[in-house]
Enzyme design. Sequence first.
Site, PDB file in Angstrom:
ATOM      1  N   GLU A  60       5.352  -2.095  13.041  1.00  0.00           N
ATOM      2  CA  GLU A  60       3.919  -2.029  12.372  1.00  0.00           C
ATOM      3  C   GLU A  60       3.092  -1.931  13.399  1.00  0.00           C
ATOM      4  O   GLU A  60       1.896  -1.274  13.037  1.00  0.00           O
ATOM      5  CB  GLU A  60       3.932  -3.252  11.464  1.00  0.00           C
ATOM      6  CG  GLU A  60       4.920  -3.270  10.389  1.00  0.00           C
ATOM      7  CD  GLU A  60       4.917  -2.238   9.411  1.00  0.00           C
ATOM      8  OE1 GLU A  60       3.948  -1.355   9.451  1.00  0.00           O
ATOM      9  OE2 GLU A  60       5.631  -2.170   8.619  1.00  0.00           O
ATOM     10  N   GLY A  70       1.054  -1.023   0.054  1.00  0.00           N
ATOM     11  CA  GLY A  70       0.128  -0.053  -0.104  1.00  0.00           C
ATOM     12  C   GLY A  70       0.917   1.266  -0.093  1.00  0.00           C
ATOM     13  O   GLY A  70       0.606   2.031  -0.763  1.00  0.00           O
ATOM     14  N   ALA A  71       1.930   1.272   0.772  1.00  0.00           N
ATOM     15  CA  ALA A  71       2.771   2.328   1.052  1.00  0.00           C
ATOM     16  C   ALA A  71       4.186   2.024   1.647  1.00  0.00           C
ATOM     17  O   ALA A  71       4.001   0.878   2.294  1.00  0.00           O
ATOM     18  CB  ALA A  71       1.927   3.214   1.683  1.00  0.00           C
ATOM     19  N   GLU A 111       2.487   5.961   7.647  1.00  0.00           N
ATOM     20  CA  GLU A 111       3.993   5.826   7.345  1.00  0.00           C
ATOM     21  C   GLU A 111       4.752   7.110   7.712  1.00  0.00           C
ATOM     22  O   GLU A 111       5.962   6.855   8.094  1.00  0.00           O
ATOM     23  CB  GLU A 111       3.626   6.076   5.693  1.00  0.00           C
ATOM     24  CG  GLU A 111       3.018   4.882   4.843  1.00  0.00           C
ATOM     25  CD  GLU A 111       3.595   3.705   5.116  1.00  0.00           C
ATOM     26  OE1 GLU A 111       4.789   3.601   5.703  1.00  0.00           O
ATOM     27  OE2 GLU A 111       2.628   2.735   5.086  1.00  0.00           O
TER      28      GLU A 111
HETATM   29  N1  BES Z   1       6.301  -0.902   6.064  1.00  0.00           N
HETATM   30  C1  BES Z   1       5.114  -1.318   5.250  1.00  0.00           C
HETATM   31  C2  BES Z   1       5.103  -1.730   3.725  1.00  0.00           C
HETATM   32  C3  BES Z   1       5.547  -2.967   3.549  1.00  0.00           C
HETATM   33  C4  BES Z   1       4.642  -4.061   3.498  1.00  0.00           C
HETATM   34  C5  BES Z   1       6.832  -3.421   3.029  1.00  0.00           C
HETATM   35  C6  BES Z   1       4.813  -5.483   3.044  1.00  0.00           C
HETATM   36  C7  BES Z   1       6.890  -4.764   2.791  1.00  0.00           C
HETATM   37  C8  BES Z   1       5.850  -5.927   2.936  1.00  0.00           C
HETATM   38  C9  BES Z   1       4.200  -0.093   5.443  1.00  0.00           C
HETATM   39  O1  BES Z   1       4.529   0.624   6.427  1.00  0.00           O
HETATM   40  C10 BES Z   1       2.996  -0.461   5.512  1.00  0.00           C
HETATM   41  O2  BES Z   1       2.549  -1.021   6.673  1.00  0.00           O
HETATM   42  N2  BES Z   1       1.948  -0.576   4.482  1.00  0.00           N
HETATM   43  C11 BES Z   1       0.794  -0.879   4.522  1.00  0.00           C
HETATM   44  C12 BES Z   1      -0.319   0.089   4.695  1.00  0.00           C
HETATM   45  C13 BES Z   1      -0.502   0.399   6.210  1.00  0.00           C
HETATM   46  C14 BES Z   1      -1.552   1.624   6.420  1.00  0.00           C
HETATM   47  C15 BES Z   1      -1.088  -0.468   6.890  1.00  0.00           C
HETATM   48  C16 BES Z   1       0.413  -1.833   3.300  1.00  0.00           C
HETATM   49  O3  BES Z   1       1.274  -1.610   2.419  1.00  0.00           O
HETATM   50  O4  BES Z   1      -0.593  -2.277   3.272  1.00  0.00           O
HETATM   51 ZN    ZN Z   2       3.899   0.128   8.293  1.00  0.00          ZN
END
Ligand code: BES
Ligand code: ZN
Length: 848
Positions: free
Chosen positions: A323, A264-265, A301
Amino acid sequence: MDPYRLPGNVIPSRYELRLEPDLESRSFAGDATIYLNVIESVAEIVLNAAELTIASATLEGGKEGLLPATIALEEPTERCRLTLPKVVDPGDYRLRLCFNGTLNDKLRGFYHSTYRDAAGAPRHLAATQFEATDARRAFPCWDEPAFKAVFSTTLAVDPALKAISNSRVHSESIEAGKRVVRFADTMPLSTYLVAFVVGDLEATEPILVGKTPLSIWCVPGKNHLTAFAQAISAFSLGFFERYYGMPYPGDKLDLLAIPDFAAGAMENLGAITFRETALLVDASTATHAEQERVADVVSHEIAHMWFGDLVTMGWWNGLWLNEAFATFMEMAAVDAWRSHWDRWTTFGASRSAAFAVDGLHATRPIEFPVAAPRDADAMFDVLTYEKGASVLRMLEQYIGPEVFQKGVRLYLERHAYKNTETTDLWVALGEAAGLQVKQILDGWIYRPGHPIVTAERRGDHIILSQERFTYLRASSDSEIKHQRWMIPIQLRLHGKDQTTSRRVLLSDSSTQVGFPADCRCLLVNEGGHGFYRVHYAPELLAALLDEGLDKLAPIERFNLISDSWASVQAGLMPLDDYLTMTERFRGERDKNVWTILLSSLQTLNRLLEVEERPGFQRLVRDRLAPAFAELGWTLRQGDSELTNQLRGELLRGLGILGNEPGIQNHARALYSQPGVPRDANLDAAIVPIVAFGGDAAMYEIFFGAFQKASTPQIEQRYLQALTFFRQPELIERTLAGTLNGTFRTQDAPLLLRLLLLNVVSRNRAWQFIQEHWEEINRLLPFVGVRRLLEGLVGLVTPELERQAQSFVAAKKIDLGGKTLAQYFEQLRVLVALREREQTVFRAFLAGT
Ligand code: BES
Ligand code: ZN
């Protein structure tokens, strides 16, 4: 010795990187000078590299002068072994590497992304996604979070393009026809947080938040969709500086929307990347849920800039420190931004998603061993995020928000620029609270599962007892039987004229509390923050439903339904009792409470036989119709955003799950009224309802609407609606589109998952996935394949369950960690429910 881990005898402190991406040939050339501290005499240096060609590696700086190394790449462990011509002594060195790689199309490492410009011509950009272990695909490095180092990055690009990285531009020049952009030194960073983006992107005029210039980036033509992100990002940046009591740790903050994006990000320091739906939005045409999503992701983020970027877990087993915290802080920021969004109540849905996995035998503790990269990927799940955040919320409410905040500040101050273990957090929170936080939290973090608290009345006492909750009975697992938690329980007793709250810390198997004679009913888990299930003895449940329902807060009603539905799945409550209970919620008007009711009906729908469906549809209409009749088809003055969203969700439930012809006709009529603007929440329901009853001509119209959508949200609305068409040839078209380039590879997994979860398409979708398994793996990003297979839980028939199991075994599919075992156990829970309840259920439906 773990073959995936690097030895700790050589430590990097600084990377000077120069990368030259060529978007035309989809390749890049790079060189790196890595400053090293050699701790003990070594004859070889081991670091990470994957899918790179390393042309040369030279060690400099010792008394021997230049030492050219022999390079050996170890593919299975993604490592690179540099053998030196002689042993070198401890001391400081520089390692110079020249390498080449491809800008891949798998949305990881350094990859390329495509979009069309205003004239419809294809354009390219390059971006990175390094977490968890893909920095090694862009440059050779010590690709473990504990090896923090300063990055000094230079990007040499086509002068027509912009180049963005983690820090401000230090200097820029034109050399040999290239624009050479040198970025300022970063603070010490883990490799997974480094980012490069190169393309014809446009930025908003930076706004200053404190000392930080903040900009939103997107491909040309989308700048009008940045205002919402600008507002929430400016707010959360300020909010976190105040909450953490510490300035933003970077020197600028760019938020970039990338047209192709696997997750997602991603929280790269100073250069946060997003998929377009998670950043770009037009608030006037977006539903409440879509706006909330952008606010969530942006806040999440930005929360990471401290929790994750400034202070980082030492290894992937501690991913929850990143997380869970970012998820917790995301709620806090969004709640502070728009308190009427009731974010902590909506969080109930996340908590119940965590319960759904944590109630399995195949669950894992929040903190869990990780060796191979695949196991690190498997950590990005509801246990890390949603259970982790729920446990933090429970603790925050127990020790008090101010004390909790004080502990967080202490932790950040103490460990800034460094790496941590979970215990570091306990120590800081414990110091702030003046109590042994560790004792309370160990059971929640290091052990799997969660308890169910049973409340029974014995005369003038209530007995509260705990046991681990599992959907499926354990055969004779005494370890499970004797598992205990320290549970902060908040109770509320409703008397004739007064209400009292009580706090109990239940640590033994049971305890008792007084139940005054005039007490009418008892609520366990007041405020709804506890991460445990509640089971009431029948007389207490009856009293609560009869006397207390209107005294409960929305989150308490939410939990009552969520816990009851879990009890049904665990065989602790008969299904017909649950369905009778839902009658009491016809008068419910809270969006969040309806979310959990609707999701239980959705799940039930998946386990029906075809001939049971008409009876079930009657039941759905019976439960939903009164609320929708009251809300009506048009917006009413003074309704909240949540109510507007509820209107859409009830409509969708009636039109699709309830298969109500009147609703479907009216939806179609509204859809074909040209030029009449519809409220977004209504539109988001009308679109799938029309698709549900639509023919090939309508599919064509929807496909066109998807292609020329003016916002990412409307694009998604039509894209996802394509999965609702019911004719076999239309299902076929959507399936084919997932692999033939019609849809982006970032979206294809979601479509396949939706088709698996849809009772009309699931058989064919599962067949398609089996037939094209190799292609799916070749074409789609791995993160997506994991999400796609989540759809396995939709295959709720004994036959499909068997098929799924034998396919996964035959193909030796491994998603890392316990992921697959969890999907299959979830499936088993539902198939077992169906087998157990079928007769009673049929009789019940016949009577409605
Ligand atoms: N660090 C994660 C991105 C990520 C997710 C990297 C999976 C590698 C594998 C980021 O901070 C994150 O948690 N993104 C979420 C959205 C968030 C609002 C829960 C995502 O990508 O779903
Ligand atoms: Zn995250």
